[in-house]
Design a protein around this motif. Structure first.
Motif, PDB file in Angstrom:
ATOM      1  N   LEU A  46       0.832  -1.206   0.000  1.00 17.20           N
ATOM      2  CA  LEU A  46       0.000   0.000   0.000  1.00 17.20           C
ATOM      3  C   LEU A  46       0.868   1.257   0.000  1.00 17.20           C
ATOM      4  CD1 LEU A  46      -2.722   1.433   0.161  1.00 17.20           C
ATOM      5  CD2 LEU A  46      -2.643   1.171   2.658  1.00 17.20           C
ATOM      6  N   SER A  47       1.920   1.257   0.804  1.00 15.14           N
ATOM      7  CA  SER A  47       2.802   2.429   0.859  1.00 15.14           C
ATOM      8  C   SER A  47       3.492   2.648  -0.484  1.00 15.14           C
ATOM      9  CB  SER A  47       3.845   2.261   1.968  1.00 15.14           C
ATOM     10  OG  SER A  47       4.767   1.227   1.648  1.00 15.14           O
ATOM     11  N   GLN A  48       3.855   1.550  -1.153  1.00 19.28           N
ATOM     12  CA  GLN A  48       4.493   1.680  -2.467  1.00 19.28           C
ATOM     13  C   GLN A  48       3.501   2.173  -3.515  1.00 19.28           C
ATOM     14  OE1 GLN A  48       8.254  -1.397  -2.225  1.00 19.28           O
ATOM     15  NE2 GLN A  48       6.432  -2.118  -3.243  1.00 19.28           N
ATOM     16  N   ALA A  49       2.237   1.763  -3.398  1.00 16.21           N
ATOM     17  CA  ALA A  49       1.215   2.265  -4.314  1.00 16.21           C
ATOM     18  C   ALA A  49       1.019   3.768  -4.129  1.00 16.21           C
ATOM     19  CB  ALA A  49      -0.098   1.520  -4.089  1.00 16.21           C
ATOM     20  N   LEU A  50       1.005   4.227  -2.866  1.00 17.87           N
ATOM     21  CA  LEU A  50       0.878   5.663  -2.595  1.00 17.87           C
ATOM     22  C   LEU A  50       2.103   6.423  -3.098  1.00 17.87           C
ATOM     23  CD1 LEU A  50      -0.598   5.507   1.035  1.00 17.87           C
ATOM     24  CD2 LEU A  50      -1.807   6.088  -1.068  1.00 17.87           C
ATOM     25  N   LEU A  51       3.284   5.852  -2.873  1.00 16.73           N
ATOM     26  CA  LEU A  51       4.515   6.490  -3.344  1.00 16.73           C
ATOM     27  C   LEU A  51       4.531   6.566  -4.869  1.00 16.73           C
ATOM     28  CD1 LEU A  51       7.201   7.618  -2.201  1.00 16.73           C
ATOM     29  CD2 LEU A  51       8.199   5.366  -2.585  1.00 16.73           C
ATOM     30  N   SER A  52       4.036   5.523  -5.521  1.00 15.72           N
ATOM     31  CA  SER A  52       3.972   5.501  -6.978  1.00 15.72           C
ATOM     32  C   SER A  52       2.997   6.548  -7.501  1.00 15.72           C
ATOM     33  CB  SER A  52       3.552   4.107  -7.449  1.00 15.72           C
ATOM     34  OG  SER A  52       3.628   4.008  -8.852  1.00 15.72           O
ATOM     35  N   THR A  53       1.906   6.782  -6.753  1.00 13.27           N
ATOM     36  CA  THR A  53       0.953   7.824  -7.140  1.00 13.27           C
ATOM     37  C   THR A  53       1.591   9.204  -7.049  1.00 13.27           C
ATOM     38  OG1 THR A  53      -0.841   6.439  -6.275  1.00 13.27           O
ATOM     39  CG2 THR A  53      -1.342   8.759  -6.671  1.00 13.27           C
ATOM     40  N   ILE A  54       2.369   9.434  -5.995  1.00 14.95           N
ATOM     41  CA  ILE A  54       3.105  10.696  -5.859  1.00 14.95           C
ATOM     42  C   ILE A  54       4.107  10.836  -6.999  1.00 14.95           C
ATOM     43  CG2 ILE A  54       4.659  12.024  -4.384  1.00 14.95           C
ATOM     44  CD1 ILE A  54       3.370  10.585  -1.982  1.00 14.95           C
ATOM     45  N   THR A  55       4.700   9.717  -7.402  1.00 15.55           N
ATOM     46  CA  THR A  55       5.652   9.725  -8.520  1.00 15.55           C
ATOM     47  C   THR A  55       4.995  10.214  -9.803  1.00 15.55           C
ATOM     48  OG1 THR A  55       6.904   7.900  -7.527  1.00 15.55           O
ATOM     49  CG2 THR A  55       7.249   8.302  -9.863  1.00 15.55           C
ATOM     50  N   VAL A  56       3.735   9.838 -10.015  1.00 16.79           N
ATOM     51  CA  VAL A  56       3.007  10.302 -11.199  1.00 16.79           C
ATOM     52  C   VAL A  56       2.896  11.828 -11.184  1.00 16.79           C
ATOM     53  CG1 VAL A  56       0.793  10.254 -12.409  1.00 16.79           C
ATOM     54  CG2 VAL A  56       1.729   8.146 -11.452  1.00 16.79           C
ATOM     55  N   LEU A  57       2.579  12.399 -10.005  1.00 20.28           N
ATOM     56  CA  LEU A  57       2.488  13.857  -9.878  1.00 20.28           C
ATOM     57  C   LEU A  57       3.826  14.519 -10.181  1.00 20.28           C
ATOM     58  CD1 LEU A  57       1.190  16.538  -8.982  1.00 20.28           C
ATOM     59  CD2 LEU A  57       1.761  15.921  -6.618  1.00 20.28           C
ATOM     60  N   PHE A  58       4.891  14.003  -9.579  1.00 16.08           N
ATOM     61  CA  PHE A  58       6.210  14.589  -9.814  1.00 16.08           C
ATOM     62  C   PHE A  58       6.669  14.362 -11.253  1.00 16.08           C
ATOM     63  CE2 PHE A  58       6.703  14.781  -5.146  1.00 16.08           C
ATOM     64  CZ  PHE A  58       7.214  16.059  -5.045  1.00 16.08           C
ATOM     65  N   SER A  59       6.168  13.304 -11.879  1.00 18.85           N
ATOM     66  CA  SER A  59       6.502  13.077 -13.291  1.00 18.85           C
ATOM     67  C   SER A  59       5.997  14.230 -14.149  1.00 18.85           C
ATOM     68  CB  SER A  59       5.897  11.760 -13.781  1.00 18.85           C
ATOM     69  OG  SER A  59       6.501  10.656 -13.157  1.00 18.85           O
ATOM     70  N   PHE A  60       4.778  14.694 -13.867  1.00 19.62           N
ATOM     71  CA  PHE A  60       4.246  15.826 -14.637  1.00 19.62           C
ATOM     72  C   PHE A  60       5.093  17.073 -14.400  1.00 19.62           C
ATOM     73  CE2 PHE A  60       1.630  19.639 -14.989  1.00 19.62           C
ATOM     74  CZ  PHE A  60       1.229  19.528 -16.318  1.00 19.62           C
ATOM     75  N   LEU A  61       5.437  17.343 -13.131  1.00 20.89           N
ATOM     76  CA  LEU A  61       6.245  18.525 -12.822  1.00 20.89           C
ATOM     77  C   LEU A  61       7.613  18.443 -13.492  1.00 20.89           C
ATOM     78  CD1 LEU A  61       5.403  18.883  -9.014  1.00 20.89           C
ATOM     79  CD2 LEU A  61       4.404  20.141 -10.936  1.00 20.89           C
ATOM     80  N   PHE A  62       8.175  17.241 -13.510  1.00 23.86           N
ATOM     81  CA  PHE A  62       9.468  17.033 -14.172  1.00 23.86           C
ATOM     82  C   PHE A  62       9.352  17.208 -15.681  1.00 23.86           C
ATOM     83  CE2 PHE A  62      11.602  13.306 -16.319  1.00 23.86           C
ATOM     84  CZ  PHE A  62      12.777  13.983 -16.623  1.00 23.86           C
TER      85      PHE A  62
END
Length: 399
Positions: A46-62
């Motif tokens: 679950l924590s990795q799924a949440l971290l992966s979701t945050i990664t999607v957000l930072f992917s857009f910013l990147f």
């Protein structure tokens, strides 16, 4: 430590080693309170799924730091539906955490490229160190990044910034090295480099073309222990094989390895996007997941090929079509990262699993050529319209 005796004897002190970097174990330690059980695994997943979701957000910013909002959104969508990145969340492996740190580095480099502050250079180095503590393969990139700053900005400014990147990296990474020297008398475990070189020397991941050996050729090689005795032994064996079959090994190292590294199917695993076998998956039942899988599978090689051209085009002067230095800075660092990892795995083992955390960078540079094409067409269209208006004004003055 790989010494598992303490699992059976709580009072037993395990022998320390340096085979595993501490980044992912530290992350896991927040969820570990004893022997593994279902609740513990569920919390980690679950924590990795949440971290992966945050990664999607930072992917857009990147991606937004060197692409337009439309193309950055398209790249983020590819990240969000990537089967490899989604499936990785369900395994107790480093992919999710490492991908998060890589995207965080990419986003911050986009910010750093606009201001070029010394403290930001140090933070970039710190992020690189944290990522290297999850997967040590990144640790040499800070040197390459420092060299890029020198060439891009000159010796005076680039030298200061490169120095701060190194300082930031050393501050965060040195405790691990100091621990190894103090505890083991070495800076790192040499078997990591030995295995990296040894496991990658077999063409097409097979031993003597034995089909059953694919993915694990070293397990079928009767001389494996002799070859992997030390680094000189591995290098000597690779050199000897090049002398015996130069064309076969040259083709494997220069063509086969890059293709293998960026391929879709995992070699050491269950196949497709799966590393370990699974009994259930949305990719087996859900129509949406199955459709997204087919789409990403079909797009995979076109995206890899487009990213190859994006890596090259990032180094062209593009000011004439409206690309200024800030986006170009991030695009070039992204290109440098993909080139670095491709070159690194040409030297060693090019297992496709190791390219999974690089997917956001791959998708970003894959969309870079069509983004540039859209800018060029817009610039040409704008020039045509301006020329038309200029001709019209000239005709009116003449009349």
């Amino acid at each position: 430590s790989r010494d598992s005796k303490s699992l059976l004897k709580p009072d037993f002190r395990p022998a320390p080693d340096a085979a595993r970097s501490p980044g992912y174990p530290i992350f896991l330690s927040a969820f570990v309170s004893g022997l593994p059980n279902k609740d513990m695994i569920d919390r980690i997943v679950l924590s990795q799924a949440l971290l992966s979701t945050i990664t999607v957000l930072f992917s857009f910013l990147f991606l937004r730091s060197f692409l337009s909002a439309f193309w950055a959104g398209a790249g983020t969508l590819l990240v969000a539906i990537s089967p490899h990145l989604i499936v990785a969340n369900s395994y107790i492996l480093t992919e999710t955490l490492f991908c998060f740190f890589l995207v965080l580095i990419g986003w911050f480099i986009g910010l750093f490229g606009k201001t070029l502050h010394l403290w930001e250079a140090a933070v970039v180095g710190m992020f690189m160190a944290l990522a290297s503590l999850v997967r040590p393969s990144l640790q040499y990139f800070c040197i390459l990044f420092g060299a890029f700053l020198l060439l891009h900005l000159g010796w005076q400014k680039g030298g200061k910034l490169a120095g701060m990147v190194i300082v930031g990296f050393v501050v965060c990474f040195s405790p691990w090295v100091i621990r190894n020297v103090h505890t083991l008398g070495v800076t790192s475990d040499k078997t990591l480099m030995i295995n990296f070189l040894h496991h990658g020397m077999y063409p097409n991941f097979t031993y003597d073309d034995v089909r059953e050996s694919r993915g694990f050729p070293y397990r079928y090689d009767p001389r494996a222990s002799e070859i992997s005795r030390d680094i000189p032994s591995v290098l000597k064996e690779i050199s000897s094989r090049f002398e015996q079959e130069p064309i076969k090994h040259l083709q494997w190292f220069l063509i086969g390895k890059p293709v293998a590294f960026w391929s879709w199917n995992t070699v050491q695993g269950a196949g497709d996007a799966f590393i370990y076998p699974v009994s259930q998956s949305p990719y087996f039942q859900s129509p949406f997941f199955r459709w997204s899988h087919h789409l990403m599978h079909w797009l995979h090689w076109p995206l890899v090929i487009s990213a190859f051209f994006g890596c090259l085009m990032a180094w062209f002067p593009l000011s004439r079509i409206g690309v200024n230095q800030n986006p170009l800075f991030t695009a070039r660092v992204t290109s440098l990262l993909l080139i670095y990892y491709t070159a690194l795995h040409i030297i060693g083992a090019p297992f496709p699993r190791y390219s999974v955390p690089l997917r956001p960078f791959l998708y970003g540079l894959a969309l870079f050529p069509p983004y540039l094409l859209s800018l060029a067409l817009r610039s040409r269209f704008k020039g045509t319209i301006q020329g038309f208006h200029a001709d019209e004004a000239l005709i009116q003055r003449e009349n």
